[in-house]
Design a protein around this motif. Structure first.
Motif, PDB file in Angstrom:
ATOM      1  N   GLU A 186      14.138  10.839   1.744  1.00  0.00           N
ATOM      2  CA  GLU A 186      15.003  10.019   2.233  1.00  0.00           C
ATOM      3  C   GLU A 186      15.168   8.830   1.110  1.00  0.00           C
ATOM      4  O   GLU A 186      14.200   8.265   0.465  1.00  0.00           O
ATOM      5  CB  GLU A 186      15.206   9.505   3.461  1.00  0.00           C
ATOM      6  N   VAL A 187      16.417   8.330   0.904  1.00  0.00           N
ATOM      7  CA  VAL A 187      16.646   7.047   0.173  1.00  0.00           C
ATOM      8  C   VAL A 187      15.545   6.205   0.907  1.00  0.00           C
ATOM      9  O   VAL A 187      15.549   6.057   1.911  1.00  0.00           O
ATOM     10  CB  VAL A 187      18.159   6.676   0.469  1.00  0.00           C
ATOM     11  N   GLY A 188      14.842   5.450  -0.153  1.00  0.00           N
ATOM     12  CA  GLY A 188      14.261   4.343   0.421  1.00  0.00           C
ATOM     13  C   GLY A 188      12.715   4.994   0.930  1.00  0.00           C
ATOM     14  O   GLY A 188      11.946   4.215   1.321  1.00  0.00           O
ATOM     15  N   GLN A 232       2.890   9.122   0.548  1.00  0.00           N
ATOM     16  CA  GLN A 232       2.901   8.981  -1.029  1.00  0.00           C
ATOM     17  C   GLN A 232       1.546   9.168  -1.425  1.00  0.00           C
ATOM     18  O   GLN A 232       1.673   9.897  -2.591  1.00  0.00           O
ATOM     19  CB  GLN A 232       3.257   7.658  -1.106  1.00  0.00           C
ATOM     20  N   GLU A 283       0.990  -1.226   0.153  1.00  0.00           N
ATOM     21  CA  GLU A 283       0.059   0.022  -0.126  1.00  0.00           C
ATOM     22  C   GLU A 283       0.894   1.333   0.065  1.00  0.00           C
ATOM     23  O   GLU A 283       1.855   1.066   0.807  1.00  0.00           O
ATOM     24  CB  GLU A 283      -0.915  -0.002   1.223  1.00  0.00           C
ATOM     25  N   LEU A 284       0.418   2.163  -0.692  1.00  0.00           N
ATOM     26  CA  LEU A 284       1.289   3.357  -0.649  1.00  0.00           C
ATOM     27  C   LEU A 284       1.049   4.031   0.820  1.00  0.00           C
ATOM     28  O   LEU A 284       0.061   3.848   1.467  1.00  0.00           O
ATOM     29  CB  LEU A 284       0.692   4.596  -1.435  1.00  0.00           C
ATOM     30  N   LYS A 302      10.289   7.208  -3.516  1.00  0.00           N
ATOM     31  CA  LYS A 302       9.955   8.453  -4.816  1.00  0.00           C
ATOM     32  C   LYS A 302       9.905   7.901  -5.827  1.00  0.00           C
ATOM     33  O   LYS A 302       9.096   8.323  -6.798  1.00  0.00           O
ATOM     34  CB  LYS A 302      11.292   9.400  -4.514  1.00  0.00           C
ATOM     35  N   THR A 303      10.665   6.736  -6.161  1.00  0.00           N
ATOM     36  CA  THR A 303      10.723   6.306  -7.634  1.00  0.00           C
ATOM     37  C   THR A 303       9.207   5.715  -7.830  1.00  0.00           C
ATOM     38  O   THR A 303       8.890   5.729  -9.160  1.00  0.00           O
ATOM     39  CB  THR A 303      11.633   5.150  -7.738  1.00  0.00           C
ATOM     40  N   ASP A 352      20.014   0.263  -5.039  1.00  0.00           N
ATOM     41  CA  ASP A 352      18.906  -0.724  -4.179  1.00  0.00           C
ATOM     42  C   ASP A 352      19.249  -2.225  -4.241  1.00  0.00           C
ATOM     43  O   ASP A 352      19.078  -2.735  -5.174  1.00  0.00           O
ATOM     44  CB  ASP A 352      17.565  -0.382  -4.647  1.00  0.00           C
TER      45      ASP A 352
HETATM   46  P1  ADP Z   1      13.616   6.075  -3.035  1.00  0.00           P
HETATM   47  O1  ADP Z   1      13.630   6.230  -4.680  1.00  0.00           O
HETATM   48  O2  ADP Z   1      12.761   7.161  -2.267  1.00  0.00           O
HETATM   49  O3  ADP Z   1      15.007   5.735  -2.890  1.00  0.00           O
HETATM   50  P2  ADP Z   1      12.265   3.779  -3.581  1.00  0.00           P
HETATM   51  O4  ADP Z   1      10.978   4.124  -4.371  1.00  0.00           O
HETATM   52  O5  ADP Z   1      13.343   3.189  -4.587  1.00  0.00           O
HETATM   53  O6  ADP Z   1      12.699   4.891  -2.699  1.00  0.00           O
HETATM   54  O7  ADP Z   1      11.661   2.624  -2.632  1.00  0.00           O
HETATM   55  C1  ADP Z   1      12.551   1.708  -1.922  1.00  0.00           C
HETATM   56  C2  ADP Z   1      12.022   0.472  -1.720  1.00  0.00           C
HETATM   57  O8  ADP Z   1      10.689   0.666  -1.017  1.00  0.00           O
HETATM   58  C3  ADP Z   1      11.548  -0.030  -3.068  1.00  0.00           C
HETATM   59  O9  ADP Z   1      11.895  -1.399  -2.950  1.00  0.00           O
HETATM   60  C4  ADP Z   1      10.011   0.124  -3.106  1.00  0.00           C
HETATM   61  O10 ADP Z   1       9.565  -1.019  -4.032  1.00  0.00           O
HETATM   62  C5  ADP Z   1       9.642   0.169  -1.734  1.00  0.00           C
HETATM   63  N1  ADP Z   1       8.508   0.915  -1.581  1.00  0.00           N
HETATM   64  C6  ADP Z   1       7.925   2.024  -1.959  1.00  0.00           C
HETATM   65  N2  ADP Z   1       6.959   2.354  -1.358  1.00  0.00           N
HETATM   66  C7  ADP Z   1       6.713   1.439  -0.306  1.00  0.00           C
HETATM   67  C8  ADP Z   1       5.488   1.380   0.607  1.00  0.00           C
HETATM   68  N3  ADP Z   1       4.476   2.108   0.591  1.00  0.00           N
HETATM   69  N4  ADP Z   1       5.452   0.346   1.388  1.00  0.00           N
HETATM   70  C9  ADP Z   1       6.330  -0.593   1.068  1.00  0.00           C
HETATM   71  N5  ADP Z   1       7.613  -0.373   0.258  1.00  0.00           N
HETATM   72  C10 ADP Z   1       7.621   0.542  -0.423  1.00  0.00           C
END
Ligand code: ADP
Ligand code: MG
Length: 763
Positions: free
Chosen positions: A296-298, A272, A267-268, A301-302, A620
């Motif tokens: 932050e990283v993780g 998000q 879930e977002l 955002k992607t 990642d």
């Molecule tokens: P960022 O780009 O901000 O570093 P990512 O979008 O790469 O972060 O997300 C990091 C990890 O977390 C990815 O494996 C992604 O699939 C996962 N993720 C993103 N949003 C969620 C969420 N709402 N719940 C669980 N996992 C998520």
């Protein structure tokens, strides 16, 4: 004769003195001279007791001559004049000595009040100034020099041996007296509202204050103006880009966005959802989106970027995702393709009906691969195109570019944004993602033409990261570090070892490879390469950019910094780690090689990745649990924070070990490591980082829109002022977009543009 202003040549005012100002300070205009502000002020009413003068420093002192004697020197020919100067507290004397008494002995007579400047030295226990610059203050012999030193505070400027501060002051006096008024870039109503003095008045207050309150008031005004002009430029840029239409991309029911939301295994988060709403409504507007997404990283955002891209594809457009390095572009391509599954197999067997394609364009592709991808991009068959920033410099045609997502802003300058805009008929929407938490003042100053979204929470399930500082004078701890690396790897975890430089494959071994690291090769053995060898590049302290800036410069002496090759070789030899699968990664490898290594690491086929900061952003790898940063004191706070964000991304907690050889870096370097270890709050660290970095680093050349730096503002300290200037400037520009009623402000903005253009030309 036209009235003097800031652009007037100094030579029209100070005559022959202009040559000296140019040689000594590089000043040619009135502005150069006035913008050069005092470093501090002396209060003659509260004189420095001479006994407290700091040895070796440049000082300006005021005192009274008590005695002056000329005598023959014992050790060499000639005569010496020794003047005893007494401070106003009567508590101390300072000796002024002249080896050529002629001309001085008539002026430096007992009772004369004197201002002198020079570098404090000692002779025996006596403090002295040898051949100081001085001026006799008492009206006495009709001295015209130094009159400005009487009354008020004495301004002290950064010293140069090429120009006496007294002459500097005299010339500045001429300039200040010659000016009758200056066109003021700050609108009158803004000055009134904020109680700011006029421009000329501000310069007088700063250079010739009577009181501390006065020079503060002057300085405040100059800072306000600097912030105001920058904000006005940003406001104009924003208005200008709002004026270019963009194709609105309305949400489409049951389209690819919905398909992806259904497919996501999670879930977002609430955050998000909020940002997704912002993105969708921005995209549906007929003006181009300019949004900065920080998190932050993780923080996820992607996923959001992908949803935004799909929204554009749903509405008939294409989207480009630009990454700063090939490794990251390749990773994005992989991650996106995996997340999309059948959605990205449009037109293919087993693909989703109405699905799209994802093209990847990098420099290291084979010609055939590249051609196929280019074709997919140009035909519009690929709704999403992933590449490095180089994508926009090349002749890549996109049929219907509707959105550009830029991952990691750091290297993405204004000119690139312009180039992008030129690729489409209408202006594309722009989303910039950054993992560096940005303090408010920086966001307003550097990204002020964008709207900001922030993801503050991390998705659930993220594991905490523990950080420890390991100092090199404890070899035991270091041994323990490598054992820990081995344990992690045996337990199925993967380890990053980050080095400040690449080094050469034949770099000398680290002595005693049984304790890799501190106590490492020392400078004496290699006098020829104090800078860490041929691969040294300018220091990237505080930089968070990968690629070119991946190596950290070595400042002067100190133990040599660890190189990737050296460390990998040592780990392969070390009993505890020899059995592990160890690979290297750095920017001198080809894109293909890098990608192969990253793939292998991501697939778990590598235990230990020894690398430079090429792994810094966005990479990642779920099973990476441990990071060792060697010579950690060479990295900036935010950079370390970003680096460690690479670990603990899967189900297991992360561990980060910051190893330092201690004391070899700049002052405060080790304290910085303790700060990084003490908190994982990226915003708090960004704030700390800001306090310890120079403004130029903060802004970065391209980020500041080409401005090489700030003159008066301090982003770490001037938040209140920047916010006030922001509001005032945006209101001014909104009320009068062409600034027709503000000619002086318009001129300042043109100057800013010219500076930027000159900067870009220089590269
Ligand atoms: P960022 O780009 O901000 O570093 P990512 O979008 O790469 O972060 O997300 C990091 C990890 O977390 C990815 O494996 C992604 O699939 C996962 N993720 C993103 N949003 C969620 C969420 N709402 N719940 C669980 N996992 C998520
Ligand atoms: Mg990312």
């Amino acid at each position: 004769m036209s009235p003097l202003d800031l652009d007037s040549r100094l030579r029209t005012i100070v005559g022959a003195g202009a040559k000296r100002l140019e040689t000594a300070r590089g000043f040619t205009t009135v502005r150069d001279m006035l913008d050069f502000l005092p470093r501090t002020y002396l209060d003659p009413a509260r004189p420095t007791a001479f006994s407290h003068l700091p040895h070796g420093e440049d000082v300006v002192v005021v005192g009274t001559v008590r005695s002056a004697t000329t005598r023959t020197m014992r050790t060499r020919r000639g005569r010496i004049l020794v003047v005893d100067l007494e401070d106003d507290s009567g508590g101390g004397t300072l000796q002024l000595t002249f080896f050529k008494p002629f001309g001085h002995q008539d002026r430096l007579v007992p009772g004369a009040r004197v201002v002198a400047s020079g570098q404090i030295g000692t002779y025996g226990r006596q403090l002295q100034l040898t051949h100081p610059d001085y001026a006799v203050l008492d009206a006495g012999k009709g001295s015209t020099s130094g009159g400005w030193l009487l009354g008020g505070l004495v301004p002290v400027y950064p010293a140069t041996p090429k120009l006496s501060p007294i002459v500097h002051g005299d010339l500045l006096d001429l300039v200040l007296h010659a000016l009758t008024e200056l066109p003021d870039p700050l609108p009158e109503e803004v000055r009134t509202e904020h109680g700011l003095p006029g421009l000329l008045e501000a310069y007088r207050l700063v250079h010739r204050p009577q009181t501390t309150a006065e020079h503060r008031r002057g300085r405040w005004r100059l800072k306000f103006q600097e912030a105001f002009v920058i904000q006005a430029a940003l406001a104009q840029a924003r208005l200008a880009s709002d004026a270019v239409p963009a194709v609105p991309r309305e949400p489409v029911e049951g389209g690819l966005v919905d398909a992806l939301l259904e497919r996501l295994p999670f879930e977002l988060t609430h955050g998000q959802h909020v940002v997704l709403g912002e993105l969708r409504s921005d995209l549906a507007r007929p003006v181009p989106m300019h949004r900065l997404l920080q998190g932050e990283v993780g923080s996820g955002k992607t996923v959001l970027a992908l949803l935004a891209m799909l929204a554009v594809v749903d509405a008939g457009g294409q989207a480009a995702l630009l990454a700063p390095t090939e490794v990251l572009a390749a990773q994005h391509h992989r991650a996106i393709t995996a997340m999309l599954g059948p959605i990205a197999e449009g037109g293919m067997l087993g693909g989703m009906e109405g699905g799209t394609r994802v093209a990847l364009l990098t420099g290291s592709q084979s010609a055939a691969e590249r051609r196929a991808n280019l074709l997919a991009a140009a035909s519009g068959e690929a709704g999403i195109v992933v590449g490095t920033h180089a994508l926009i410099q090349e002749h890549v045609q996109l049929a219907e570019l509707g959105l550009v997502v830029v991952d990691e802003q750091h290297r993405f300058g204004v000119e690139q944004r312009d180039a992008l805009r030129a690729k489409a008929d209408a202006a594309p929407h722009v989303l910039v993602m950054t993992a560096t938490p940005i303090p408010r003042t920086v966001a307003m100053t550097v990204y002020g033409d964008m709207t900001t979204s922030t993801l503050r929470e991390l998705p659930r399930g993220r594991q905490p990261i523990t950080t420890h500082v390991v100092t090199g004078d404890k070899p035991r701890w270091l041994e323990r570090t490598w054992q820990r690396v081995a344990e992690e790897a045996r337990g199925g975890g993967q380890v990053y070892v980050v080095c400040p430089r690449i080094g050469e494959e034949d770099d000398p071994d680290l002595p005693g490879a049984d304790t890799v690291g501190p106590g490492g090769p020392t400078a004496p053995g290699q006098p020829g390469q104090p800078g860490g060898g041929a691969d040294e590049r300018p220091g990237a302290q505080g930089s968070t950019g990968p690629g070119e800036g991946e190596e950290v410069g070595q400042a002067g002496e100190g133990p040599q910094l660890h190189g990737v090759h050296q460390v990998a070789r040592a780990l392969r030899a070390l009993p505890s780690t020899a059995a592990l699968r160890i690979e290297v990664l750095h920017g001198r490898m080809s894109g293909e090689e890098k990608d192969a290594v990253m793939r292998a690491f991501a697939a778990g086929a590598v235990d230990v990745l020894v690398s430079t900061t090429v792994i810094e952003v966005g990479v990642d790898v779920a099973d990476a649990t441990t990071m060792v940063v060697l010579d950690a004191d060479r990295f900036g706070i935010s950079q370390l924070h970003q680096l460690r964000g690479r670990v603990g991304r899967g189900g297991r907690p992360g561990l980060c070990l910051l190893v330092t050889q201690g004391g070899s870096g700049e002052p405060g370097a080790v304290e910085r490591l303790d700060q990084v270890a003490s908190t994982t709050d990226g915003f708090e660290l960004a704030r700390l980082d800001l306090e310890t970095r120079r403004e130029g680093d903060v802004l970065g050349a391209s980020q500041s829109g080409g401005r090489s730096g700030l003159r008066f503002l301090r982003l770490a300290r001037d938040e209140e002022l920047i916010v006030a200037a922001h509001e005032a400037a945006w209101a001014t520009v909104e009320a009068d977009p062409d600034l027709a009623g503000h000619p002086a402000l318009r001129r300042e903005l043109a100057r800013l543009d010219a500076e930027r253009a000159a900067f870009l030309e220089r590269g």
